[in-house]
Design an enzyme around this catalytic site. Structure first.
Site, short mmCIF file in Angstrom:
data_model
loop_
_atom_site.label_atom_id
_atom_site.label_comp_id
_atom_site.label_asym_id
_atom_site.label_seq_id
_atom_site.Cartn_x
_atom_site.Cartn_y
_atom_site.Cartn_z
CD GLN A 194 89.97 -28.77 42.17
OE1 GLN A 194 89.53 -27.72 42.61
NE2 GLN A 194 89.82 -29.11 40.89
CG MET A 197 84.31 -23.84 38.92
SD MET A 197 84.59 -22.71 40.29
CE MET A 197 86.06 -21.88 39.72
N GLY A 233 91.48 -27.87 28.01
CA GLY A 233 91.72 -28.76 29.15
C GLY A 233 90.44 -29.46 29.58
CG HIS A 234 87.22 -27.21 31.28
ND1 HIS A 234 87.48 -25.88 31.03
CD2 HIS A 234 87.23 -27.35 32.61
CE1 HIS A 234 87.64 -25.25 32.17
NE2 HIS A 234 87.50 -26.10 33.15
CD GLN A 242 85.64 -23.85 43.74
OE1 GLN A 242 84.80 -24.75 43.75
NE2 GLN A 242 86.71 -23.91 42.97
CB SER A 294 93.93 -21.27 33.42
OG SER A 294 93.18 -20.59 34.41
CD GLU A 316 98.37 -35.34 36.41
OE1 GLU A 316 99.35 -34.81 35.83
OE2 GLU A 316 98.30 -36.55 36.67
CE LYS A 317 94.73 -24.56 35.20
NZ LYS A 317 94.54 -23.73 36.40
O1 PAF Z 1 88.45 -27.30 39.28
C1 PAF Z 1 87.37 -26.68 39.25
O2 PAF Z 1 86.94 -26.14 38.23
C2 PAF Z 1 86.54 -26.59 40.51
O3 PAF Z 1 87.36 -26.41 41.63
C3 PAF Z 1 85.56 -27.76 40.71
C4 PAF Z 1 86.31 -29.08 40.90
C5 PAF Z 1 84.65 -27.87 39.50
C6 PAF Z 1 84.70 -27.53 41.95
O4 PAF Z 1 83.96 -26.36 41.85
#
Ligand code: PAF
Length: 299
Positions: free
Chosen positions: A155, A31, A37-38, A62, A187, A150-151
């Protein structure tokens, strides 16, 4: 070389189709407002496949009505730099919500029991939005594999289940939580924290370590370990949303805790809701190893 940016679903499908002729395609859905982390996900994806497609989309479906959709942090220029640095091939940043949810949109993916407790209970409709958008990204990209942190442990399980149940054929890969040097899980929402809240936010990591220490000392009652986690969070002035011990596969509450059981935490520092989790049997000493994009538990 700067990373290519794609704004429409049509072009994203075409770019992925072309890329797949070169070999595997790895997908990293995000997002945005990217952090280490990303970047660690993108780096892992780049080690796995010649093409790494990153999606950057603040998915409105979401977010609950009282949540932070409108103020969710954004920085597309910074994100593109981080994508490039970590090894992304191209980025799909839909030009607006209607690109993914055009007028007339009415078909949803409905997750099952794994999506009911914890985040599902506290954030009604959240996982329906997550699995619907991830299904759409899987369908557009036809990725061979997709990387998730895994944070967001629940999900990850819900997406794995969705992928299996709908025969999407994507290899869903979970990667370890990336942390700051003091243990706070990275985060995008950490950006909301005031300096005082930031200092107190390390209580999530300390709660996890306290529970691991207690387990190592012989405590196997979920209720006692949960109470210990809650007390650790409360002592730092955090408001506990949940602190629960669950099995790592079905997210059921175990009668007795074993090494693979997980502690899952959600707590508010001020108005900011933070989550964290970990295996209770992991090394209690909490040693963190430096990696190119942050710190990560050893072993
Ligand atoms: O983990 C996230 O950033 C979101 O929930 C995802 C998996 C990109 C879906 O919008």
């Amino acid at each position: 070389m700067s990373v290519g940016v794609i704004a429409t679903a049509h072009d994203f499908r075409r770019a992925c189709q072309e890329a797949r002729t070169d070999g595997e395609l790895a997908l990293v859905p995000t997002m945005g407002y990217l952090h280490g982390g990303h970047q660690s996900l993108i780096q892992a994806a780049a080690l796995r496949a010649p093409t790494v497609a990153v999606t950057i989309f603040v998915n409105p479906t979401q977010f609950g009505p009282a949540e932070d959709l409108s103020r969710y942090p954004r920085n597309i220029e910074g994100d593109l730099r981080k994508c490039e640095q970590a090894g992304a091939t191209f980025v799909f940043a839909p030009k607006g919500p209607e690109e993914m949810y055009p007028p007339g949109f009415q078909t949803w993916v409905e997750p099952g029991p794994l999506a009911v407790p914890l985040e599902g209970e506290k954030r009604p409709g959240h996982f329906r939005g997550v699995v619907t958008i991830v299904t759409k990204f899987f369908a557009l990209s036809r990725a061979d594999c997709a990387f998730f942190g895994e944070k967001d442990y629940q999900q990850l399980l819900v997406i794995r289940r969705m992928n299996a149940d709908l025969n999407l054929g994507v290899e869903v890969i979970g990667r370890p939580i990336m942390r700051e040097s003091d243990g706070l899980a990275m985060s995008s929402r950490n950006a909301y924290l005031s300096p005082d809240e930031r200092a107190r936010a390390t209580a999530l990591w300390r709660a996890l370590k306290a529970v691991r220490n207690a387990f190592k000392a012989g405590e196997v009652q979920p209720a006692r370990l949960e109470e210990l986690a809650r007390q650790t969070l409360l002592a730092d002035g955090l408001r506990v949303d949940y602190a629960e011990v669950r099995d790592p596969v079905e997210l059921q509450r175990p009668e007795k805790v074993d090494a693979a059981s997980r502690l899952l935490i959600a707590a508010f520092a001020g108005k900011t809701r933070l989550i964290d989790n970990g295996a209770i049997g992991a090394a209690a000493a909490g040693g963190l190893a430096a990696t190119p994009f942050g710190f990560c538990e050893q072993g």
